[in-house]
Design a protein around this motif. Structure first.
Motif, short mmCIF file in Angstrom:
data_model
loop_
_atom_site.label_atom_id
_atom_site.label_comp_id
_atom_site.label_asym_id
_atom_site.label_seq_id
_atom_site.Cartn_x
_atom_site.Cartn_y
_atom_site.Cartn_z
N SER A 48 48.03 43.72 33.28
CA SER A 48 47.76 42.37 33.76
C SER A 48 46.30 42.25 34.18
O SER A 48 45.73 43.17 34.77
CB SER A 48 48.66 42.05 34.95
N ASP A 49 45.73 41.07 33.91
CA ASP A 49 44.36 40.80 34.37
C ASP A 49 44.35 40.32 35.83
O ASP A 49 43.28 40.12 36.39
CB ASP A 49 43.70 39.74 33.48
N ASP A 79 40.85 43.28 31.41
CA ASP A 79 40.52 41.96 30.85
C ASP A 79 41.72 41.39 30.09
O ASP A 79 42.68 42.11 29.80
CB ASP A 79 39.36 42.09 29.86
N VAL A 80 41.58 40.13 29.73
CA VAL A 80 42.55 39.53 28.81
C VAL A 80 42.30 40.11 27.42
O VAL A 80 41.14 40.23 27.01
CB VAL A 80 42.38 37.99 28.78
N PRO A 81 43.34 40.54 26.70
CA PRO A 81 43.13 41.15 25.38
C PRO A 81 42.50 40.16 24.39
O PRO A 81 42.66 38.95 24.54
CB PRO A 81 44.54 41.53 24.92
N GLN A 117 42.41 45.67 24.42
CA GLN A 117 42.16 45.33 25.82
C GLN A 117 41.13 46.31 26.40
O GLN A 117 41.14 47.49 26.07
CB GLN A 117 43.47 45.41 26.62
#
Lengths: 364, 374
Positions: free
Chosen positions: B50-51, B87-89, B100
């Motif tokens: 999770s970011d 980060d967001v993938p 990611q």
């Protein structure tokens, strides 16, 4: 309204700061990963978790096939683990999704016999009573779990309850309390709430507020199909039909829920693009017929709305509106029937000829 | 996956749901300590970090405060943390996994960047960090554990069914040169946490010792005081190094009751309660952090050896901590049921689908999606 003062939100709330949430794309990847990981589940707990996750994905992506799969799993589970209250609660959820409320309540009765203090069963019962329009009973039932439920879950349930009742101020307070008490990072519980509030504003014809709520939900989870669909509806009503059409086309193309095709057909028709509208209209009509054959209770209201409007078959719409009222006697169901009667020239006589016993709205 | 489904709140976000924590001297380098955090039990191929979560490793030097029946640890107030964030993938890798990136903030304030699933991870001045999907090293037969609790009789079969066979987790492994990065020691207490990121991070879950919340605390039926209490979310919200007095007795009573149940399974009492009415293990287990002696050489089976030595009034001989391949369920049932005074209890599962290796990143590569179903 009994018991309400004990569990409704207080008068003054601090503004909720924006919660930190997992990005919607990640949340959806992980929902998929949870479902994939639980396929071939080995315990009853995992099986009920899989059922809940399928229902959640069905809700978010607007996939009826997920609901159907969850229902099949739940039926199988009850056959193999009939002494576990959780499996009856899980099946009740799947039955409630398809508006098979009487059977769902039977399952919850069975869960109560096995485990009388089961909070999940009581919360599910409250939600079904609410869906049936038995609002006082629903509120009392929510109250019975208030002491033991998580603060967020209780506030969220009440936000949904008051939103459906159209009590905008109370619903907003409960919504803010939900945000304030939320301790998780999953965006899903919050987008479901955003959506409930958006629906409330739509029913109140406060389109800008509705648009804000649906847009908030979409900002949190872009793939949330129902929020996209209703945002498109608000945009069309706010004289932005091109934006609405652009939003609906991918949904109508990919979803097995005909609501998006129906919505698209309506908006295109209103824009005078009848050739395009008729194609989407046919698609929606065929799919509604399939779904009414498979799950009549679940889709009677939406199909009735379709046939009374874009589908242009008011008699079919009336039959479905009558059926819908037999499934649940909510204010919306009465309004739909009134709309159907008006659309059919015979009016009240149609209801009489159908042989249906329709209690008056004052009886609810 | 000993801590999977450890509380209703953790269930709502699988990428914040800690399954296990491990700590051991590096088998391939005696100057290094290795910490491993596993999350998201039974993760499907698309699982990512999770970011919105901080994945935190908390390390405190500690001393042995007391030996014998009153055995207790005395953790220092000094703390070292490693915070990993993601980060967001963007896009997909050749293996169809989302791409990611992440970073790890070390106690010295340095940031180590890495790409998820890269087995070399990120490296900086005595620290190497890996994050990615791996085979779950834990193995157990959940059905037979549940049956044992339901019937009050050991229900393990000679050949059990591994509930986690072929499943994967998300894992973070940190290999650190402990004398360079940490101060004090060589005894350290390790706790891992997931926290909701933000101005004031909020703890979602914490794990130190294995199977405290599920096998040891979750059963309600033996607790005569709080039979209705789902205790695990409360427990998760506590600081492992500073458990507040408000609910401490609830945890103590629940643990006493459940440990007494286990002790009675074989019909004899191996753990008589002390003069305060507590099970002899309760205090040590509620000190819910892994204790590892970084100066000792790597050992395959050393979990709780430090604590047992303390109870017996002797000096420990192993690093303690917890190694990835240890057969924990055999150990814990033997400990709880007969205290080692009778032949070891075997749960019928003697290993995972793939053993962890003795080189970085230690955990075995992820299993193919069909392995669990097969």
């Amino acid at each position: 309204m009994t018991g309400l003062s004990k569990i409704s939100a207080p008068a003054v709330w601090p503004a909720a700061s924006p919660p930190t949430l997992t990005d919607g794309t990640i949340a959806l990847l992980n929902l998929q990963a949870q479902i994939d990981g639980l396929e071939g589940h080995s315990t009853t707990g995992e099986a009920t978790a899989l059922i809940d996750l399928l229902i959640l994905r069905g809700l978010i992506l607007g996939r009826i096939s997920d609901y159907e799969r969850a229902a099949q799993l739940a039926d199988r589970l009850v056959e193999h683990a009939d002494t576990d209250a959780a499996v009856y609660v899980a099946r009740a959820r799947t039955r409630a999704v398809f508006h098979r409320f009487t059977e769902a309540l039977d399952d919850l009765d069975q869960a109560d016999r096995i485990s009388p203090q089961d909070i999940a069963a009581k919360r599910e019962r409250a939600a079904i009573l609410q869906a049936l329009g038995h609002y006082d009973e629903a509120l009392v039932t929510y109250g019975t779990v208030a002491d033991r439920a998580e603060q967020f879950e209780q506030a969220a349930a009440l936000a949904g309850f008051w939103a459906e009742r159209g009590e905008t101020e109370t619903a907003q307070r409960s919504y803010l309390e939900s945000l304030r008490s939320y301790r998780g990072v999953s965006p899903f519980p919050l987008v479901l709430l955003d959506f409930q509030l958006g629906l409330m504003w739509m029913r109140q014809e406060r389109l800008n507020e509705a648009r804000t709520c649906f847009a908030t939900a979409i900002a949190r989870v872009p793939a949330y199909a129902a929020a996209q669909g209703h945002l498109a509806e608000a945009e069309a009503d706010l004289a932005e039909p091109e934006v609405a059409v652009a939003r609906l086309i991918p949904l109508a193309t990919s979803s097995d829920d005909p609501d998006y095709a129906a919505q698209l057909a309506r908006i295109l028709g209103e824009m005078g693009r009848n050739d395009q509208a008729s194609g989407w209209c046919r698609l929606a009509a065929n799919r509604y017929d399939e779904l009414i054959a498979a799950h009549p209770g679940a889709f009677a209201d939406h199909a009735a709305e379709f046939w009374l409007g874009t589908g242009k078959d008011p008699r079919k719409g009336l039959r479905l509106a009558e059926f819908n009222l037999r499934v649940r006697k909510t204010p919306r169901a009465y309004d739909l029937l009134a709309q159907a009667l008006e659309a059919n020239t015979a009016g009240a006589a149609s209801a009489h000829c159908s042989g249906a016993h329709l209690p008056s709205r004052a009886e609810i | 996956m000993s801590d999977h489904f450890s509380g209703p709140r953790a269930l709502s976000d699988p990428a914040a749901d800690i399954t296990d924590v491990y700590a051991f001297p590096a088998p391939d380098s005696p100057n290094h300590l290795v910490l491993v955090l596993d999350l998201f039990g039974k993760a499907g191929p698309s699982a990512v970090f999770s970011d919105a979560v901080i994945y935190r490793f908390r390390i405190r030097p500690l001393e042995i405060g007391a030996m014998g029946p009153e055995a207790a640890f005395a953790p220092s107030q000094t703390e070292f943390t490693f915070d990993c964030t993601f980060d967001v993938p963007s896009g997909r890798s050749d293996s169809r996994r989302p791409i990611q990136h992440g970073r790890c903030l070390t106690p010295g304030g340095r940031t180590i960047s890495f790409r998820v699933d890269d087995e070399n991870g990120g490296v900086d001045e005595g620290v190497q960090v890996f994050a990615g999907q791996r085979s779950d090293p834990f193995f157990l037969d959940v059905r037979m554990i549940e049956r044992t609790v339901a019937t009050g009789k050991l229900s393990f079969k000679p050949k059990g069914s591994d509930t986690l066979y072929g499943t994967n987790v998300l894992a973070i492994a940190i290999k650190l040169e402990w004398r360079k990065i940490l101060k004090g020691g060589p005894l350290f207490a390790i706790v891992c946490e997931t926290l909701a990121a933000g101005k004031q991070p909020v703890r979602i879950e914490r794990v130190g010792r294995p199977e405290i919340k599920n096998v040891t605390l979750s059963w309600k039926q033996f607790d005569q005081i709080n039979r209705d209490l789902e205790i695990r979310d409360l427990y998760n919200s506590e600081d492992a190094f500073d458990v507040k007095p408000d609910y401490f007795d609830a945890y103590r009573v629940r643990m006493n009751a459940n440990l007494a149940f286990y002790d009675g399974i074989d019909g004899k009492i191996d753990w008589p309660f002390d003069r305060y009415g507590n099970h002899p293990l309760t205090k040590l287990l509620l000190a819910d952090f892994l204790v590892v002696d970084a100066s000792k050489r790597f050992a395959e089976t050393s979990y709780f050896e430090i604590e047992r030595s303390m109870l017996a009034g002797r000096t420990h001989a192993t690093p303690g901590g917890r190694w990835l391949n240890e057969d924990f369920m055999d150990f814990v049932f033997t400990l709880y049921v007969n205290g080692g005074n009778a032949p070891p209890i075997n749960d019928g599962i003697d290993g995972p689908i793939a053993w962890s290796s003795k080189t970085f990143p230690y955990l075995a590569p992820p299993n193919p999606a069909k392995a669990a179903a097969a």
